[in-house]
Design an enzyme around this catalytic site. Structure first.
Site, PDB file in Angstrom:
ATOM      1  N   GLN A  59      18.292  65.054  -4.238  1.00 41.23           N
ATOM      2  CA  GLN A  59      18.372  64.309  -5.512  1.00 41.23           C
ATOM      3  C   GLN A  59      17.108  64.757  -6.432  1.00 41.23           C
ATOM      4  O   GLN A  59      16.040  64.273  -6.168  1.00 41.23           O
ATOM      5  CB  GLN A  59      18.475  62.972  -5.144  1.00 41.23           C
ATOM      6  CG  GLN A  59      18.860  61.937  -6.457  1.00 41.23           C
ATOM      7  CD  GLN A  59      19.191  60.741  -6.197  1.00 41.23           C
ATOM      8  OE1 GLN A  59      18.375  59.626  -6.140  1.00 41.23           O
ATOM      9  NE2 GLN A  59      20.635  60.130  -5.869  1.00 41.23           N
ATOM     10  N   TYR A 107      16.657  55.485 -15.126  1.00 41.98           N
ATOM     11  CA  TYR A 107      15.551  56.563 -15.154  1.00 41.98           C
ATOM     12  C   TYR A 107      15.872  57.410 -16.484  1.00 41.98           C
ATOM     13  O   TYR A 107      16.547  57.258 -17.241  1.00 41.98           O
ATOM     14  CB  TYR A 107      15.695  57.196 -13.971  1.00 41.98           C
ATOM     15  CG  TYR A 107      15.373  56.410 -12.698  1.00 41.98           C
ATOM     16  CD1 TYR A 107      14.099  55.309 -12.737  1.00 41.98           C
ATOM     17  CD2 TYR A 107      16.078  56.335 -11.365  1.00 41.98           C
ATOM     18  CE1 TYR A 107      14.153  54.513 -11.691  1.00 41.98           C
ATOM     19  CE2 TYR A 107      15.875  55.351 -10.454  1.00 41.98           C
ATOM     20  CZ  TYR A 107      14.867  54.483 -10.636  1.00 41.98           C
ATOM     21  OH  TYR A 107      14.547  53.615  -9.601  1.00 41.98           O
ATOM     22  N   ARG A 120      24.540  61.888 -10.780  1.00 38.78           N
ATOM     23  CA  ARG A 120      24.685  60.399 -10.634  1.00 38.78           C
ATOM     24  C   ARG A 120      24.621  59.641 -11.944  1.00 38.78           C
ATOM     25  O   ARG A 120      23.549  60.128 -12.680  1.00 38.78           O
ATOM     26  CB  ARG A 120      23.663  59.992  -9.669  1.00 38.78           C
ATOM     27  CG  ARG A 120      23.448  58.491  -9.736  1.00 38.78           C
ATOM     28  CD  ARG A 120      22.862  57.974  -8.426  1.00 38.78           C
ATOM     29  NE  ARG A 120      23.670  57.848  -7.269  1.00 38.78           N
ATOM     30  CZ  ARG A 120      23.312  57.028  -6.351  1.00 38.78           C
ATOM     31  NH1 ARG A 120      22.200  56.523  -6.057  1.00 38.78           N
ATOM     32  NH2 ARG A 120      24.114  57.230  -4.992  1.00 38.78           N
ATOM     33  N   GLY A 163      24.734  53.909   1.609  1.00 38.76           N
ATOM     34  CA  GLY A 163      23.329  54.090   1.584  1.00 38.76           C
ATOM     35  C   GLY A 163      22.769  53.022   2.652  1.00 38.76           C
ATOM     36  O   GLY A 163      22.344  53.360   3.640  1.00 38.76           O
ATOM     37  N   ARG A 164      22.639  51.942   2.372  1.00 38.37           N
ATOM     38  CA  ARG A 164      22.004  50.811   3.052  1.00 38.37           C
ATOM     39  C   ARG A 164      22.594  50.726   4.449  1.00 38.37           C
ATOM     40  O   ARG A 164      22.055  50.292   5.505  1.00 38.37           O
ATOM     41  CB  ARG A 164      22.020  49.449   2.455  1.00 38.37           C
ATOM     42  CG  ARG A 164      21.082  49.297   1.208  1.00 38.37           C
ATOM     43  CD  ARG A 164      21.462  47.954   0.362  1.00 38.37           C
ATOM     44  NE  ARG A 164      20.245  48.050  -0.590  1.00 38.37           N
ATOM     45  CZ  ARG A 164      20.295  48.536  -1.638  1.00 38.37           C
ATOM     46  NH1 ARG A 164      21.508  49.186  -2.176  1.00 38.37           N
ATOM     47  NH2 ARG A 164      19.420  48.306  -2.806  1.00 38.37           N
TER      48      ARG A 164
END
Length: 346
Positions: free
Chosen positions: A81, A166, A214, A312-313
């Site tokens: 990424q 971001y 993303r 993810g988590r």
């Protein structure tokens, strides 16, 4: 597997360590199809925290090469990424007593952004600098150079991080972009950086390797001008035309005033479905957010609600989530269990 920041670079140098190799490699051993690095900064000033991964020099690419090689050796696809945190850069890692921006005398730095408007952290002594047109050209080239290094390091997927408040998302959203030049104002201008970065990465990335982008499909802010799902649909079409193979659909991150309407598992799937349904081109989409079970991930893809379920988590809780999922779904035949571990999965 969608990677989460590890804040584990030693000496704050952005170089991958044994932690990254073991951490990412164990998810490959655990059966993940694609293993994605954390947000990896294309510029030193673009790190979310001083301890985050970077790929702004050839040395950084060389440090990541063994990680990509080990992931590939386990039968998984190594992905990276590529990111720039913009005005959200230089914050303390999430554990410990400190939070918010790292003070300048403790190794912090002045961030950059589309406008000279800081992210509203408390007690931020730093100056947020507006990027000039020449600066923006430098950012685009930083993404291009990072893509080259990532390819040389052996990664098979490059994902451009244009979400979560971001830098690229900061240009997309009127919440943070107050420019009046060719990078601000209209939809075409606010999306210019996203399009230029996607073009640069696609030009550098081999044709037979996919590029993901993303995005945050919505800012979750309704009481002012903000980035919307309707704009995300149009952006997805535009990026697909420039060579993006998949849009990784997340949401939020631009401002603390966001009001995330979380309905539990799959709460972000609605946005991936919207982009999948409303784009004019055949845009592949991935979905994130609260994917916690084998049945849930399987249903998302099996029922054509998204092309990719991105976890993810759950991988932090269970590095072997795919191997356990294969057993739960009665698909042990599809699980490539390493021979060293087969006794545990028989």
């Amino acid at each position: 597997m969608d990677e989460l920041c590890q804040y584990s670079c030693e000496d704050r140098d952005g170089l991958a360590t044994d932690w990254h190799r073991v951490h990412l490699g164990s998810r490959a051993v655990g059966g993940a199809g694609v293993v994605m690095t954390e947000a990896t900064a294309v510029e030193e000033r673009g790190r979310i925290s001083p301890e985050d991964l970077g790929i702004w020099s050839d040395e950084h690419g060389e440090a990541l090469a063994p990680v990509a090689e080990f992931i590939s050796d386990q039968g998984a696809t190594p992905a990276i990424q590529l990111a720039h945190a913009g005005r959200k850069a230089g914050t303390a890692r999430i554990w410990g007593d400190d939070s918010g921006p790292v003070p300048l005398d403790e190794g912090g730095w002045d961030p950059v952004a589309p406008s000279a408007d800081p992210y509203p952290y408390e007690d931020d002594e730093r100056d947020t600098r507006k990027l000039s047109t020449a600066d923006i050209e430098g950012v685009v080239e930083a993404f291009r150079d990072a893509a080259r290094r990532a390819n040389e390091a052996g990664f098979e997927v490059a994902e451009i991080h244009a979400a979560h408040g971001y830098l690229i998302h900061q240009f997309l959203s009127p919440v943070s972009n107050h420019r009046d030049d060719e990078y601000g104002g209209s939809f075409e201008n606010r999306t210019r950086l996203a399009r230029e970065v996607t073009s640069a990465v696609r030009e550098e990335w081999p044709d037979d390797k996919p590029v993901f982008v993303r995005i945050s499909a919505t800012d979750w802010i309704d009481d002012r001008d903000s980035w919307t799902v309707e704009e995300s649909v149009q952006l997805a079409d535009d990026l697909h035309a420039l060579g993006a193979d998949l849009i990784d659909v997340s949401t939020a991150g631009i401002h603390p005033d966001q009001d995330i309407q979380s309905g539990g598992p799959n709460y972000q799937l609605q946005f991936a479905e919207r982009i999948n349904a409303d784009t004019e081109r055949d845009v592949a989409v991935g979905t994130v957010g609260g994917i916690q079970s084998a049945e849930q991930a399987d249903a998302i893809v099996r029922n054509d609600r998204a092309d990719l379920a991105i976890v993810g988590r759950e991988f932090l809780r269970d590095p072997y989530f795919p191997l356990h999922a294969a057993r739960e779904l009665g698909r042990e035949d599809a699980a490539d269990v390493p021979p060293q571990y087969r006794r545990g999965f028989q």
